[in-house]
Design an enzyme around this catalytic site. Structure first.
Site, PDB file in Angstrom:
ATOM      1  N   GLU A 158      16.657  41.698  45.429  1.00  0.00           N
ATOM      2  CA  GLU A 158      16.156  40.969  46.895  1.00  0.00           C
ATOM      3  C   GLU A 158      16.450  41.100  47.736  1.00  0.00           C
ATOM      4  OE1 GLU A 158      16.356  37.357  45.320  1.00  0.00           O
ATOM      5  OE2 GLU A 158      15.428  36.481  46.950  1.00  0.00           O
TER       6      GLU A 158
ATOM      7  N   LYS B  72      21.420  28.847  42.619  1.00  0.00           N
ATOM      8  CA  LYS B  72      21.238  30.501  42.570  1.00  0.00           C
ATOM      9  C   LYS B  72      20.856  30.909  43.819  1.00  0.00           C
ATOM     10  CE  LYS B  72      17.704  33.771  42.206  1.00  0.00           C
ATOM     11  NZ  LYS B  72      17.449  34.600  43.295  1.00  0.00           N
TER      12      LYS B  72
ATOM     13  N   ASP C  78      31.996  41.338  36.279  1.00  0.00           N
ATOM     14  CA  ASP C  78      31.287  41.507  35.216  1.00  0.00           C
ATOM     15  C   ASP C  78      30.478  39.880  35.426  1.00  0.00           C
ATOM     16  OD1 ASP C  78      29.809  39.567  32.611  1.00  0.00           O
ATOM     17  OD2 ASP C  78      31.653  40.688  31.844  1.00  0.00           O
TER      18      ASP C  78
ATOM     19  N   HIS D 252      11.232  35.854  54.475  1.00  0.00           N
ATOM     20  CA  HIS D 252      11.533  36.551  53.134  1.00  0.00           C
ATOM     21  C   HIS D 252      10.113  37.441  52.517  1.00  0.00           C
ATOM     22  CE1 HIS D 252      12.934  37.395  49.187  1.00  0.00           C
ATOM     23  NE2 HIS D 252      12.073  36.959  48.336  1.00  0.00           N
TER      24      HIS D 252
HETATM   25  P1  NAD Z   1      40.795  46.256  31.373  1.00  0.00           P
HETATM   26  O1  NAD Z   1      41.000  46.047  29.611  1.00  0.00           O
HETATM   27  O2  NAD Z   1      39.685  47.738  31.350  1.00  0.00           O
HETATM   28  O3  NAD Z   1      41.851  45.925  32.116  1.00  0.00           O
HETATM   29  C1  NAD Z   1      43.295  45.733  32.315  1.00  0.00           C
HETATM   30  C2  NAD Z   1      43.901  46.232  31.927  1.00  0.00           C
HETATM   31  O4  NAD Z   1      44.996  46.716  32.845  1.00  0.00           O
HETATM   32  C3  NAD Z   1      45.223  44.784  31.997  1.00  0.00           C
HETATM   33  O5  NAD Z   1      45.393  43.939  31.023  1.00  0.00           O
HETATM   34  C4  NAD Z   1      46.951  45.820  32.406  1.00  0.00           C
HETATM   35  O6  NAD Z   1      47.374  46.526  30.816  1.00  0.00           O
HETATM   36  C5  NAD Z   1      45.928  46.711  32.656  1.00  0.00           C
HETATM   37  N1  NAD Z   1      46.692  47.257  34.843  1.00  0.00           N
HETATM   38  C6  NAD Z   1      47.332  47.343  35.158  1.00  0.00           C
HETATM   39  N2  NAD Z   1      47.409  47.373  36.149  1.00  0.00           N
HETATM   40  C7  NAD Z   1      47.136  46.193  36.603  1.00  0.00           C
HETATM   41  C8  NAD Z   1      47.242  45.038  37.443  1.00  0.00           C
HETATM   42  N3  NAD Z   1      47.264  45.138  39.367  1.00  0.00           N
HETATM   43  N4  NAD Z   1      47.097  43.657  37.683  1.00  0.00           N
HETATM   44  C9  NAD Z   1      46.305  43.582  35.647  1.00  0.00           C
HETATM   45  N5  NAD Z   1      46.045  44.522  35.167  1.00  0.00           N
HETATM   46  C10 NAD Z   1      45.927  45.532  35.575  1.00  0.00           C
HETATM   47  O7  NAD Z   1      39.974  45.135  31.925  1.00  0.00           O
HETATM   48  P2  NAD Z   1      40.013  43.734  31.605  1.00  0.00           P
HETATM   49  O8  NAD Z   1      40.042  42.733  33.020  1.00  0.00           O
HETATM   50  O9  NAD Z   1      40.722  43.226  30.423  1.00  0.00           O
HETATM   51  O10 NAD Z   1      38.385  43.260  31.028  1.00  0.00           O
HETATM   52  C11 NAD Z   1      37.479  43.126  31.359  1.00  0.00           C
HETATM   53  C12 NAD Z   1      36.016  43.579  31.016  1.00  0.00           C
HETATM   54  O11 NAD Z   1      36.186  42.319  29.962  1.00  0.00           O
HETATM   55  C13 NAD Z   1      35.145  43.799  31.467  1.00  0.00           C
HETATM   56  O12 NAD Z   1      33.810  45.271  31.721  1.00  0.00           O
HETATM   57  C14 NAD Z   1      34.260  42.616  30.930  1.00  0.00           C
HETATM   58  O13 NAD Z   1      32.584  42.769  30.191  1.00  0.00           O
HETATM   59  C15 NAD Z   1      35.193  42.164  29.317  1.00  0.00           C
HETATM   60  N6  NAD Z   1      34.453  41.479  28.461  1.00  0.00           N
HETATM   61  C16 NAD Z   1      34.061  40.226  29.092  1.00  0.00           C
HETATM   62  C17 NAD Z   1      34.328  39.092  27.728  1.00  0.00           C
HETATM   63  C18 NAD Z   1      34.085  37.727  28.031  1.00  0.00           C
HETATM   64  O14 NAD Z   1      33.539  37.838  29.299  1.00  0.00           O
HETATM   65  N7  NAD Z   1      33.600  36.782  27.528  1.00  0.00           N
HETATM   66  C19 NAD Z   1      34.259  39.236  26.839  1.00  0.00           C
HETATM   67  C20 NAD Z   1      35.064  40.852  26.148  1.00  0.00           C
HETATM   68  C21 NAD Z   1      34.662  41.778  27.267  1.00  0.00           C
END
Ligand code: NAD
Length: 376
Positions: free
Chosen positions: A34, A218, A234, A332
């Site tokens: 946008e 928004k 996300d 805009h």
């Molecule tokens: P991920 O599982 O890819 O990574 C997170 C992991 O990285 C941690 O669990 C940990 O083991 C590791 N890690 C390493 N260094 C770290 C640090 N400094 N701090 C924290 N963790 C560290 O990602 P995620 O964040 O668990 O999940 C995000 C993804 O899940 C997004 O892609 C999202 O779209 C998706 N998702 C979202 C939903 C929802 O929003 N309802 C549901 C399911 C999946």
């Protein structure tokens, strides 16, 4: 990264300038289609610089996971038993992610809720509070929920149905505030005080009316989403959390607050859930997201959330200022004209000239762009 891939869908990546967040100068990558979003954020960030920029905070990165427990013989008894077993449940949930545990994250608490008024009667819900450090944490939380589910079923005497993260991340809030000098807000024939009061009146409208609040928020999300997207986070999760939080009182309202301070300047505050990560998901897998995080120079998810909420506040003011003065269309449409020219079929070497003519004629419309192209 996803299934059935046939290509890559690109968006423009811009960089918002002038931002000072908690005393640090920061360039903010924004991915958005946008026009006027990046310009609006940059302009308000420039005005905020005059009073020291944005002050921002972020709470602990605590996410909420939900277990829905059905067919419980006695909800109150199950609730008491689950709370009594808290230490065991937390230990099991933390053990799921040794990396998070080592970094000081893991399960923090449980809450047990009895929802009396669902369409199928009473529901028992367990909330698992989980510190996900620098990750958004959906995967860690969902895995922990699935791991503790059999134990929770056993203790409650029911059966666990859903096991999923909540996007209403109201324990993971980010807040930004900034002061804008009234004199800096003066614009065209509008005095600074007029713009300030016009912004406050526009905000009051959003506080009082969900139809306006939806559009007001928004405008905030124009800025928030662009940074969330640029950093590989996300944005659906952030959108869902923001709007659910805006409705937390039972009535949907403004996420931000605007007021006049004792000096007659305009002060703004924005508070919203911001479950963003600098590890996990696409943040490190997508090369552009990785580069965006480098440009931001953030070392924690909290710091990223502080920048994003500041951009949201700046973006909110950019829209309110335009609405409270000349209207949103003038600035805009000037920026939008290029998109209209392209949509009408202008070649790269024609876009600028056609867009300029549309703006000059104050006719930023595809039909006019087509006429101009046909005449050439
Ligand atoms: P991920 O599982 O890819 O990574 C997170 C992991 O990285 C941690 O669990 C940990 O083991 C590791 N890690 C390493 N260094 C770290 C640090 N400094 N701090 C924290 N963790 C560290 O990602 P995620 O964040 O668990 O999940 C995000 C993804 O899940 C997004 O892609 C999202 O779209 C998706 N998702 C979202 C939903 C929802 O929003 N309802 C549901 C399911 C999946």
């Amino acid at each position: 990264m996803i299934e059935n891939v046939v290509g890559v869908f690109s968006l423009p990546l811009g960089v918002a300038a002038n931002f000072v967040v908690n005393g640090r100068d920061v360039l903010v990558p924004m991915a958005v289609e946008e026009p006027s979003v990046v310009a609006g954020a940059s302009f308000m960030a420039r005005l905020a610089r005059n009073t020291g920029g944005f002050r921002a905070t972020a709470s602990a990165p605590e996410m909420i996971g939900q277990l829905l427990i059905l067919d419980v013989p006695d909800a109150e008894q199950a609730r008491t038993a689950l709370l009594a077993a808290k230490a065991r449940i937390l230990q099991m949930a933390t053990a799921v992610d040794p990396v998070l545990a080592r970094l000081g994250g893991g399960a923090r608490d449980i809450e047990v809720r009895v929802l009396a008024e669902s369409p199928i009667g009473l529901l028992l819900v367990l909330h698992l509070i989980y510190d996900t450090r620098d990750a958004m944490g959906a995967n860690a939380v969902n895995t922990a929920l699935e791991t503790i589910a059999p134990l929770v079923a056993e203790i409650s005497g029911g059966r666990v149905h859903l096991r999923i993260l909540s996007n209403l991340a109201d324990r993971r809030l980010a807040t930004a505030s900034a002061t804008f000098r009234a004199a800096d807000l003066a614009f065209g024939e509008f005095s600074g005080a007029q713009v300030r009061d016009g912004v406050i009146a526009a905000w009051a409208f959003a506080v009082a009316d969900p139809y306006r609040a939806a559009t007001h928020n928004k405008g905030i999300m124009n800025g928030v989403d662009a940074v969330v997207l640029a950093t590989g986070n996300d944005w659906r999760a952030i959108e869902a959390g923001a709007h659910a939080y805006a409705a937390r009182s039972g009535r949907y309202t403004s996420l931000s607050t605007w007021a006049c301070n004792a000096d007659g300047d305009l002060t703004g505050t924005l508070e919203m859930p911001l479950a963003v990560g600098i590890v996990g998901g696409a943040t490190r897998a997508h090369p552009t997201a990785r580069a965006a995080l480098q440009v931001l120079g953030v070392s924690s998810a909290a710091e990223l959330a502080q920048i994003i909420v500041s951009v949201g506040l700046a973006q909110n003011l950019a829209a309110l200022r335009a609405l409270a003065t000349e209207g949103i269309q003038r600035g805009h449409m000037g920026l939008h004209a290029r998109q209209v020219a392209i949509a009408a079929g202008a070649r790269a070497d024609q876009v600028e000239a056609v867009a300029n003519q549309l703006v000059r004629e104050r006719a930023v419309r595809t039909d006019r762009a087509l006429e101009i192209l046909q005449a050439n």
